[in-house]
Motif scaffolding. Structure first.
Motif, PDB file in Angstrom:
ATOM      1  N   HIS A 138      -7.135   2.124  -0.091  1.00  0.00           N
ATOM      2  CA  HIS A 138      -6.549   3.456  -0.041  1.00  0.00           C
ATOM      3  C   HIS A 138      -5.569   3.567   1.129  1.00  0.00           C
ATOM      4  O   HIS A 138      -5.626   2.783   2.069  1.00  0.00           O
ATOM      5  CB  HIS A 138      -7.651   4.509   0.118  1.00  0.00           C
ATOM      6  N   TYR A 139      -4.691   4.550   1.026  1.00  0.00           N
ATOM      7  CA  TYR A 139      -3.752   4.826   2.116  1.00  0.00           C
ATOM      8  C   TYR A 139      -4.491   5.594   3.208  1.00  0.00           C
ATOM      9  O   TYR A 139      -5.251   6.515   2.927  1.00  0.00           O
ATOM     10  CB  TYR A 139      -2.567   5.647   1.605  1.00  0.00           C
ATOM     11  N   THR A 140      -4.254   5.249   4.458  1.00  0.00           N
ATOM     12  CA  THR A 140      -4.938   5.911   5.569  1.00  0.00           C
ATOM     13  C   THR A 140      -4.103   7.041   6.155  1.00  0.00           C
ATOM     14  O   THR A 140      -3.258   6.829   7.009  1.00  0.00           O
ATOM     15  CB  THR A 140      -5.339   4.927   6.687  1.00  0.00           C
ATOM     16  N   ILE A 141      -4.338   8.223   5.680  1.00  0.00           N
ATOM     17  CA  ILE A 141      -3.681   9.401   6.262  1.00  0.00           C
ATOM     18  C   ILE A 141      -4.215   9.613   7.681  1.00  0.00           C
ATOM     19  O   ILE A 141      -3.469   9.934   8.601  1.00  0.00           O
ATOM     20  CB  ILE A 141      -3.955  10.656   5.407  1.00  0.00           C
ATOM     21  N   ALA A 182      -2.526   7.215  -3.544  1.00  0.00           N
ATOM     22  CA  ALA A 182      -1.935   6.042  -2.893  1.00  0.00           C
ATOM     23  C   ALA A 182      -2.992   4.994  -2.621  1.00  0.00           C
ATOM     24  O   ALA A 182      -4.144   5.306  -2.338  1.00  0.00           O
ATOM     25  CB  ALA A 182      -1.246   6.452  -1.598  1.00  0.00           C
ATOM     26  N   GLY A 183      -2.571   3.742  -2.726  1.00  0.00           N
ATOM     27  CA  GLY A 183      -3.444   2.617  -2.471  1.00  0.00           C
ATOM     28  C   GLY A 183      -2.672   1.325  -2.650  1.00  0.00           C
ATOM     29  O   GLY A 183      -1.444   1.320  -2.607  1.00  0.00           O
ATOM     30  N   HIS A 242      -8.782   1.104   4.262  1.00  0.00           N
ATOM     31  CA  HIS A 242      -7.738   2.120   4.331  1.00  0.00           C
ATOM     32  C   HIS A 242      -6.616   1.573   5.211  1.00  0.00           C
ATOM     33  O   HIS A 242      -6.873   1.177   6.352  1.00  0.00           O
ATOM     34  CB  HIS A 242      -8.274   3.416   4.928  1.00  0.00           C
ATOM     35  N   TYR A 243      -5.414   1.574   4.679  1.00  0.00           N
ATOM     36  CA  TYR A 243      -4.275   0.977   5.380  1.00  0.00           C
ATOM     37  C   TYR A 243      -3.022   1.823   5.200  1.00  0.00           C
ATOM     38  O   TYR A 243      -2.896   2.570   4.238  1.00  0.00           O
ATOM     39  CB  TYR A 243      -3.951  -0.411   4.802  1.00  0.00           C
ATOM     40  N   THR A 244      -2.076   1.617   6.114  1.00  0.00           N
ATOM     41  CA  THR A 244      -0.698   2.009   5.846  1.00  0.00           C
ATOM     42  C   THR A 244      -0.063   0.785   5.193  1.00  0.00           C
ATOM     43  O   THR A 244      -0.652  -0.301   5.188  1.00  0.00           O
ATOM     44  CB  THR A 244       0.065   2.347   7.143  1.00  0.00           C
ATOM     45  N   CYS A 245       1.136   0.928   4.668  1.00  0.00           N
ATOM     46  CA  CYS A 245       1.812  -0.231   4.079  1.00  0.00           C
ATOM     47  C   CYS A 245       1.980  -1.335   5.126  1.00  0.00           C
ATOM     48  O   CYS A 245       1.732  -2.514   4.855  1.00  0.00           O
ATOM     49  CB  CYS A 245       3.160   0.173   3.477  1.00  0.00           C
ATOM     50  N   SER A 246       2.347  -0.941   6.333  1.00  0.00           N
ATOM     51  CA  SER A 246       2.592  -1.909   7.400  1.00  0.00           C
ATOM     52  C   SER A 246       1.312  -2.576   7.878  1.00  0.00           C
ATOM     53  O   SER A 246       1.290  -3.785   8.126  1.00  0.00           O
ATOM     54  CB  SER A 246       3.252  -1.220   8.599  1.00  0.00           C
ATOM     55  N   SER A 247       0.253  -1.792   8.027  1.00  0.00           N
ATOM     56  CA  SER A 247      -0.983  -2.368   8.557  1.00  0.00           C
ATOM     57  C   SER A 247      -1.606  -3.361   7.575  1.00  0.00           C
ATOM     58  O   SER A 247      -2.128  -4.390   7.987  1.00  0.00           O
ATOM     59  CB  SER A 247      -1.980  -1.279   8.945  1.00  0.00           C
ATOM     60  N   TYR A 248      -1.521  -3.067   6.282  1.00  0.00           N
ATOM     61  CA  TYR A 248      -2.069  -4.009   5.296  1.00  0.00           C
ATOM     62  C   TYR A 248      -1.322  -5.346   5.360  1.00  0.00           C
ATOM     63  O   TYR A 248      -1.925  -6.406   5.445  1.00  0.00           O
ATOM     64  CB  TYR A 248      -1.996  -3.433   3.873  1.00  0.00           C
ATOM     65  N   ILE A 249      -0.002  -5.283   5.342  1.00  0.00           N
ATOM     66  CA  ILE A 249       0.799  -6.514   5.332  1.00  0.00           C
ATOM     67  C   ILE A 249       0.659  -7.259   6.658  1.00  0.00           C
ATOM     68  O   ILE A 249       0.554  -8.487   6.678  1.00  0.00           O
ATOM     69  CB  ILE A 249       2.272  -6.200   4.986  1.00  0.00           C
ATOM     70  N   VAL A 261       0.885  -1.153   0.000  1.00  0.00           N
ATOM     71  CA  VAL A 261       0.000   0.000   0.000  1.00  0.00           C
ATOM     72  C   VAL A 261       0.922   1.202   0.000  1.00  0.00           C
ATOM     73  O   VAL A 261       1.680   1.411   0.939  1.00  0.00           O
ATOM     74  CB  VAL A 261      -0.937   0.006   1.231  1.00  0.00           C
ATOM     75  N   GLY A 262       0.885   1.933  -1.079  1.00  0.00           N
ATOM     76  CA  GLY A 262       1.768   3.080  -1.236  1.00  0.00           C
ATOM     77  C   GLY A 262       1.342   3.888  -2.443  1.00  0.00           C
ATOM     78  O   GLY A 262       0.200   3.784  -2.905  1.00  0.00           O
ATOM     79  N   ARG A 263       2.271   4.639  -2.977  1.00  0.00           N
ATOM     80  CA  ARG A 263       1.977   5.485  -4.137  1.00  0.00           C
ATOM     81  C   ARG A 263       1.598   4.637  -5.342  1.00  0.00           C
ATOM     82  O   ARG A 263       2.296   3.688  -5.674  1.00  0.00           O
ATOM     83  CB  ARG A 263       3.207   6.308  -4.496  1.00  0.00           C
TER      84      ARG A 263
END
Length: 190
Positions: free
Chosen positions: A104-107, A55-56, A124-131, A44-46
């Motif tokens: 989507h990325y979670t700002i 980002a998503g 909605h995730y950060t890269c870390s939270s999705y993985i 999950v990123g740009r």
């Protein structure tokens, strides 16, 4: 047994600097891959490395990322898992990639990470939270924390992994089969 691969990424740029301020870590991005050379890698990123606002969930393209961030640093870890766990991960990644524009990325989640308060906004995730969520669902829990609070540091501190590469993205782009090259350079054999 088989392996999956996690890459911790240190990229330059304003958005990366803002995230670094929030989480106080050098590596601010996490990528999951089915191979050591990051040919089948997701995060999950740009969506486009040149545009930080969009980002998503995306399949990583290291050549495109290199053009945007030629000074990016990568640290790649190999993690042992069962064939069944890897199959489940790969199926989930392929399924989510087909629906990638729904993620989507979670700002909004960034301040909650700093405060240590679990926060989940649907898809909605950060890269870390999705993985972290995905790996936990496949039987490979990264942390005891709620997945929304997991950061790249949790992946770097995970005990059941082995570093197979630490260097510039340019080495990954220009080299083939980095796993073998790194193992030879560090005296680990093949």
């Amino acid at each position: 047994m088989t392996h999956i691969y996690l890459a911790l990424v240190d990229t330059p740029g304003l958005f990366a600097s803002l995230i670094r301020c929030f989480i106080h870590q050098r590596h601010i991005h996490v990528v999951i891959s089915m191979d050591a050379d990051l040919e089948e890698a997701y995060s999950v990123g740009r969506r486009n490395p040149f545009i930080p606002i969009l980002a998503g969930f995306e399949k990583e393209n290291k050549e495109k990322i290199y053009r945007a961030f030629p000074t990016a640093k990568y640290m790649i870890f190999e993690m042992e898992c069962s064939v069944e766990q890897k199959r489940k991960l790969q199926e989930a990644l392929h399924r989510d990639y087909q629906r990638r524009y729904q993620f989507h990325y979670t700002i909004l989640g960034l301040p909650f990470i700093v405060l240590g308060i679990p926060f989940y906004q649907k898809k909605h995730y950060t890269c870390s939270s999705y993985i972290a969520r995905l790996m936990g669902e496949c039987g490979i829990p990264i942390s005891e924390k709620h997945f929304s609070l997991v950061t790249p540091r949790d992946f770097s501190e995970y005990p059941n992994k082995r570093k197979i590469f630490d260097g510039d993205l340019s080495e990954l782009v220009q080299g083939q089969n980095m796993y073998r090259k790194y193992r030879v350079q560090t005296g680990g054999g093949i």
